[in-house]
Design an enzyme around this catalytic site. Structure first.
Site, PDB file in Angstrom:
ATOM      1  N   HIS A   9      78.831   8.470 -16.759  1.00 45.09           N
ATOM      2  CA  HIS A   9      80.280   8.828 -16.669  1.00 45.09           C
ATOM      3  C   HIS A   9      80.519  10.185 -16.763  1.00 45.09           C
ATOM      4  O   HIS A   9      79.813  11.188 -17.097  1.00 45.09           O
ATOM      5  CB  HIS A   9      81.101   7.997 -17.783  1.00 45.09           C
ATOM      6  CG  HIS A   9      80.803   8.385 -19.023  1.00 45.09           C
ATOM      7  ND1 HIS A   9      81.051   9.623 -19.614  1.00 45.09           N
ATOM      8  CD2 HIS A   9      80.152   7.937 -20.083  1.00 45.09           C
ATOM      9  CE1 HIS A   9      80.658   9.831 -20.886  1.00 45.09           C
ATOM     10  NE2 HIS A   9      80.075   8.623 -21.083  1.00 45.09           N
ATOM     11  N   GLU A  82      78.452   1.386 -24.132  1.00 48.09           N
ATOM     12  CA  GLU A  82      77.684   2.300 -24.890  1.00 48.09           C
ATOM     13  C   GLU A  82      77.133   1.796 -26.351  1.00 48.09           C
ATOM     14  O   GLU A  82      77.609   0.773 -26.830  1.00 48.09           O
ATOM     15  CB  GLU A  82      78.278   3.739 -25.082  1.00 48.09           C
ATOM     16  CG  GLU A  82      77.910   4.695 -25.915  1.00 48.09           C
ATOM     17  CD  GLU A  82      76.442   5.443 -25.456  1.00 48.09           C
ATOM     18  OE1 GLU A  82      75.476   4.719 -25.133  1.00 48.09           O
ATOM     19  OE2 GLU A  82      76.455   6.697 -24.951  1.00 48.09           O
TER      20      GLU A  82
END
Length: 212
Positions: A9, A82
């Protein structure tokens, strides 16, 4: 050739501040938006059969930017979230070093041995990330696949695809907006590109926020 493309990202304010993000849902900052757009341009010529993302905003925003030119809906895989940093989330590296100096030192020296206080270990992340990628391959039997996720998730996936131990975690450098590619046409994945940032150009900061 059939490609599995892994994109980290774009940048967030917490990346800049050196804060452990983990599962905190922090959006892209303005630079992160530009990084996502640059990665989109770099991948525009590829044809994707499917595009997948972590549910966290910073990954999903990046994935939606990448998906726009291909007119493909982004599919969510929760197991691509994550690593849970537990009690470290929201804290800076400096603060963590003051409160948990030994654990932080071990995290940088032997990451495979650490379970975050109140959080996950890399083994935990690997188990669910591998489950996610197996589901993705099952759901996408043909065509190139694009996956947008996070530093720890992508690193353990690279270890898995290369049949490398998780202790290799710090041997891979994946900056915000970076692109990694595997040829998965045959039974043994072949690493073609790792952590490429050429599309970001010299105008982007290259500060590594390793594992934050």
């Amino acid at each position: 050739m059939r490609l599995l493309v892994l994109v980290r990202h774009g940048q967030t304010d917490w990346n800049i501040e050196g804060r452990f993000q983990g599962r905190r849902d922090i959006p892209l900052n303005s630079r992160g938006v530009l990084q996502a757009e640059a990665a989109s341009g770099a991948l525009r010529s590829l044809r994707f059969g499917s595009i997948w993302s972590s549910p966290l905003a910073r990954a999903l925003q990046t994935a939606q930017t990448l998906a726009a030119p291909h007119e493909i809906e982004v599919s969510i895989q929760t197991d691509l979230t994550e690593i849970c940093h537990g009690e470290w989330e929201g804290l800076s590296n400096t603060v963590v070093a003051e409160i948990w100096p030994e654990i932080l030192a071990e995290w940088h020296a032997s990451p495979q041995t650490v379970t975050m206080p109140g959080g996950e270990s890399l083994e935990d992340v690997s188990a669910r990330s591998v489950r996610a990628i197996e589901r993705i391959f099952t759901a996408s039997p043909e065509g190139n696949i694009l996956v947008v996720a996070h530093d720890a998730v992508l690193k353990v996936l690279i270890c898995h695809l290369l049949d490398a131990p998780i202790s290799s975690f710090w041997r891979f450098r994946l900056e915000n907006g970076s692109i990694t590619m595997f040829d998965v046409e045959k039974s043994i994945p072949c690493l073609c590109v790792c952590g490429d940032t050429c599309h970001l150009g010299c105008g982007f900061d290259r500060t590594i926020q390793g594992g934050l």
